[in-house]
Design an enzyme around this catalytic site. Structure first.
Site: not given
Ligand code: TXE
Length: 477
Positions: A147, A245, A279, A458
């Site tokens: 994001n 986070e 978020c 953080e």
């Molecule tokens: O994020 P992911 P996704 C929320 C939002 C969204 C949901 C899923 O609701 O719809 O999360 O989003 C890496 N081990 N937020 O699936 O999977 C991945 O490659 C290690 C809120 O797109 O959480 C990426 O680099 N890493 C949020 C990162 O994790 C892993 C912002 C985030 O991806 C992994 C984004 C694993 N097993 C989504 N699996 C906020 N807090 O701002 C994935 N990744």
């Protein structure tokens, strides 16, 4: 077509398999990025390990100097950052300029300056002096979402390296382009090889390998709550330092004495900035019954006037969502809201756009009322341009509604009585609350959530504390 490589030990390296990177505003393939596997992560960890001693032996001032160099070089590429971020995420370029590019530079500059006093603390006893020094933790594994790609990556890299750690970072596979730009900048300024390594790839492959690697001592993760749980399951039994986070379902509380004319544009910003993919976004708006009709009329009118379209146009208030799969998820919540009895007051559908944006992942900003505040739509994180409206009778009821989700990241209160606003804020179970403003950031203050929004804090000295190991040396007089 851009070709992205990993950045390991100061070199750009290719890997065997690649992943396509898609511009969500048009559906076009814009880049091929590495699909790194365990051996690619291994190389990056080896580089980070080799660089550890010499980097941590530099003085804090020398490391701060490197952050300043990176900040200056990044700043000279601000427009490139904005263009790439807009292309990769679908966000409006004006937002990418004002938020993503500016904050990425500011993060390096802030930690370069703020860390200068973070050296040693002393605690005197009658017969001894305690010297608390701050050592690096070691190798930091940094995993970031799509994001705010460079904004969040730089928010982690800057404090990590200034405190003497070396880094293996994995940006989101959906938005790799500005991490690649940062690698170019780091290469150009000549940061010692191996201090920052960037490995691209999928979460469950490259990401999981970083989290599970025994030589990675610390994990800082920003992303979804479900992924955060997986990260914790791996990292916690290995006793790694961990910061998560995660998501939010933040309440915006509008009291009956709020100045609606000045509040509504800000409440709209809090609901729909970055297509609602922040978020901290206020996706549940709780409104005093006394002003319910007036609020709805003004708010819906404002949101209906927001322009969705070409991210490169300065006219666009909203661009595309980050991916087609994510738009499907957001739309599935709009359908759920209808099944739960919600009334769509505006939006709820895709806009009619001219080619090539007719093929993009766009969605009109959507406002829904008439939902139970405990419904799934009103309590689960949608992370898109969708807000729900809920009336309340009393302050107590507003607080109960605000606290009824599993999340606890942020919130905002809107009132002309600042004392009342602060009193209500104290009762909201989140890590951050804004009164009469939203996402008004001072980088010195703590940033982090409670409940399912994560663990660890953080920001400012909390970041410096997380990315360092305090060691007490007690010297007897
Ligand atoms: O994020 P992911 P996704 C929320 C939002 C969204 C949901 C899923 O609701 O719809 O999360 O989003 C890496 N081990 N937020 O699936 O999977 C991945 O490659 C290690 C809120 O797109 O959480 C990426 O680099 N890493 C949020 C990162 O994790 C892993 C912002 C985030 O991806 C992994 C984004 C694993 N097993 C989504 N699996 C906020 N807090 O701002 C994935 N990744």
């Amino acid at each position: 077509m851009i070709t992205v490589k990993n950045f390991v030990n100061g070199n750009f390296v290719s890997v065997e398999e690649t992943i396509e990177d898609i511009n969500p505003a048009t559906g076009e393939i814009i880049a091929n990025i590495p699909r790194s596997k365990a051996n690619d992560v291994e190389e990056a960890v080896h580089a980070a390990e080799t660089a550890r001693n010499s980097w941590s032996n530099l003085s804090l001032d020398e490391r701060r100097g490197w952050l300043e160099k990176i900040a200056n070089a990044l700043e000279s590429r601000s427009e490139d950052i904005a263009k790439l971020e807009s292309l990769d995420t679908g966000k409006p370029i004006k937002l990418a300029r004002a938020v993503d590019a500016a904050r990425s530079v500011a993060n390096f500059r802030f930690f370069a300056d703020f860390s200068k006093d973070y050296t040693e603390e002393k605690f005197e006893m009658d017969d001894a002096t305690n010297h608390v020094i701050f050592k690096p933790v070691g190798i930091a594994g940094l995993i970031t979402p799509w994001n705010l790609p460079l904004y969040l990556l730089s928010w982690k890299i800057a404090p990590a390296i200034v405190m003497g750690n070396t880094v293996v970072a994995k940006p989101s596979e959906l938005t790799p382009l500005t991490a690649n730009l940062l690698a170019e900048v780091i290469h150009d300024v000549g940061l010692p090889a191996g201090v920052v390594n960037i490995v691209h790839g999928l979460g469950h492959e490259a990401g999981q390998t970083i989290v599970a690697h025994p030589k990675v001592n610390l994990i800082s993760f920003t992303g979804g709550t479900i992924t955060g749980k997986k990260v914790a399951e791996t990292a916690s039994p290995m006793f790694k330092k961990l910061s998560l986070e995660l998501g939010g379902k933040n309440a915006t509380i509008v009291l009956d004495d709020a100045d609606l004319d000045s509040a509504i544009p800000e409440i709209a910003r809090s609901g729909f900035l970055n297509q609602g993919q922040v978020c901290l976004c206020g996706s549940r708006i709780l409104i005093s019954n006394n002003i319910w009709d007036k609020f709805i009329e003004k708010f819906v009118n404002f949101i209906d006037g927001m322009k969705v379209g070409d991210p490169s146009s300065d006219e666009s208030d909203l661009g595309a969502l980050v991916s087609f799969a994510h738009r499907d998820k957001v739309e599935s919540y709009i359908h759920l809201a209808q099944r739960e009895g919600g009334e769509i007051l505006c939006g709820g559908e895709r806009p009619n756009l001219a080619s090539p944006f007719d093929k993009g992942a766009f969605l009109r900003p959507t406002v829904i009322s008439n939902l139970d505040y405990q419904s799934r739509t009103a309590t689960e994180e949608i992370f898109g341009p969708v807000v729900t409206l809920h009336p309340f009778e009393s302050e107590e009821e507003a607080i109960e509604m605000a606290n009824c989700t599993d999340y606890g990241l942020a919130g905002s209160v809107w009132t002309s009585d600042l004392v009342r606003g602060k009193k209500i804020s104290e009762k909201i179970e989140t890590g951050m609350v804004w009164v009469n403003t939203w996402l008004h950031r001072d980088l010195r203050v703590p940033f982090g959530g409670v409940k399912d929004s994560g663990v660890g804090t953080e920001g400012g000295r909390w970041s410096l504390g997380f990315f360092s190991q305090p060691v007490n040396i007690c010297v007897k007089d």
